[in-house]
Design an enzyme around this catalytic site. Structure first.
Site, PDB file in Angstrom:
ATOM      1  N   SER A  98      28.939  51.803  29.254  1.00  0.00           N
ATOM      2  CA  SER A  98      28.374  53.031  29.015  1.00  0.00           C
ATOM      3  C   SER A  98      28.715  53.701  27.764  1.00  0.00           C
ATOM      4  CB  SER A  98      28.463  53.943  30.079  1.00  0.00           C
ATOM      5  OG  SER A  98      29.724  54.570  30.343  1.00  0.00           O
ATOM      6  N   LYS A 105      29.243  63.046  34.266  1.00  0.00           N
ATOM      7  CA  LYS A 105      29.492  62.890  32.519  1.00  0.00           C
ATOM      8  C   LYS A 105      28.853  64.330  31.873  1.00  0.00           C
ATOM      9  CE  LYS A 105      29.627  57.936  32.187  1.00  0.00           C
ATOM     10  NZ  LYS A 105      29.299  56.914  31.601  1.00  0.00           N
TER      11      LYS A 105
END
Length: 356
Positions: free
Chosen positions: A250, A295
């Protein structure tokens, strides 16, 4: 009253000692790809002129409970109620009984591949040529290819047909019926490594015949040899990414942007605090990731003002955006560069924001 008290105690004990099939996700560390981590620069480039940068291009992470951790009911309820945590089915993080060791190995491989793709995507944006070729990424234990093909072998052709991309390998193998022979023309991994070191063209190739087997997965039965194909690259200068204890794919987008920033004059962020996430492929396409809510929380807690969000994650991220954080939707590295240009100029009215 005594009976009620005893019942409450019994329920609390059950909640503490009875395991439930859940795992927990929480915000993990965020690291500025333009800065230092552990006492050394995250991005180290040599053999090419680099430029001073400013601001932040932070990659973000998610912290998860280990594969062998067994959550109890009390912890699960607390996680459901907590704003900064997320409780999910254990099999969501560790499907098919995957062990901690297997998960760590898979994450390390994905992290390594994301770094390679980030380098390729950044250099393509800069019109810097990159040499690429198809390789054997992994060989399945006990498969027909074991002992014949090895990780790192370059696949030049299958049955005499040139291989140009990883998908070509499966297409050519599955033209056969199980039990038939397939011929691989390869450059052995050792020869390829030696040629790269000596800066020459590989001179040794081998023709290797493998008898195909029948696939045993849930899909349609087909011929297989038991390998996965990938891509390797040679870069015209050295780019090292130094970041330990991080896994998964990611961070690809943020690595690519950090590399681009260091190789171009001026500041890509205009001094602003930008964080983000997203996988990236060699062509610069940005893909979705897991744990987007964690996140964004972690990024904002560190001071991020803007968050580059994969388009496919926008809907989930927009449901609970931390106050003071602007979510910017991106499909490609070009989208991200365009948004950063707007941020530098102060023209944010037309930013492609999530939720709009």
């Amino acid at each position: 009253m005594l009976a009620s008290t005893l019942m409450l105690i019994a329920l609390l004990c059950a909640g503490v000692f009875i395991p439930v099939p859940y795992s927990e996700m929480s915000p993990g560390p965020t690291v500025n790809t333009l800065g230092d981590h552990g006492g050394e620069p995250v991005l180290q480039i040599s053999g090419r002129k680099t430029y001073a940068t400013s601001g932040h291009l932070n990659m973000t992470t998610v912290r998860v409970t280990s594969a062998d951790y067994r959550m109890n009911l009390v912890e699960a309820v607390y996680g459901w109620l907590a704003h900064d945590n997320k409780v999910v089915q254990h099999e969501t993080l560790y499907p098919d009984g995957k062990t901690e060791e297997q998960s760590t190995q898979e994450n390390a491989e994905e992290f390594s591949q994301s770094q390679e793709s980030a380098k390729v995507a950044a250099l393509k944006e800069l019109d810097v040529p990159v040499k690429s070729w198809v390789i054997v990424s992994t060989v399945v234990k006990g498969s027909p290819a074991q002992g014949k093909l090895h990780a790192g072998d370059v696949i030049k052709a299958v049955d005499g047909t040139a291989v140009k991309e990883p998908a070509d390998v499966a297409k050519l193998v599955t033209k056969h019926k199980p039990g038939q022979d397939v011929r691989f023309t390869i450059v052995p991994a050792k020869e390829q490594a030696a040629a790269e070191k000596e800066k020459r063209t590989p001179t040794k190739t081998d023709d290797i015949t493998i008898t195909t087997a029948t696939s045993d997965d849930a899909g349609e039965k087909r011929a297989i040899v038991g390998i996965s194909a990938g891509t390797d690259h040679t870069f015209p200068f050295t780019i090292d990414i130094k970041l330990a204890d991080v896994g998964g794919p990611s961070a690809g987008l943020m690595f690519a942007l950090g590399i681009y920033d260091k190789l171009t004059p001026g500041s890509l962020t205009g001094g602003k605090f930008v964080a983000g996430t997203g996988t990236i492929d060699d062509e610069g396409k940005v893909g979705p990731i897991g744990g987007i809510e964690m996140k964004t929380v972690g990024a904002r807690a560190k001071g991020a003002q803007y968050f580059l969000t994969p388009a496919d994650n926008c809907e989930a991220a927009a449901k609970d955006t931390p106050e003071g954080l602007t979510l910017i939707k991106v499909n490609t590295i070009e989208d991200a560069l365009g948004a950063l240009k707007d941020l530098r100029s102060g023209d944010t009215a037309d930013l492609p924001k999530c939720g709009k």
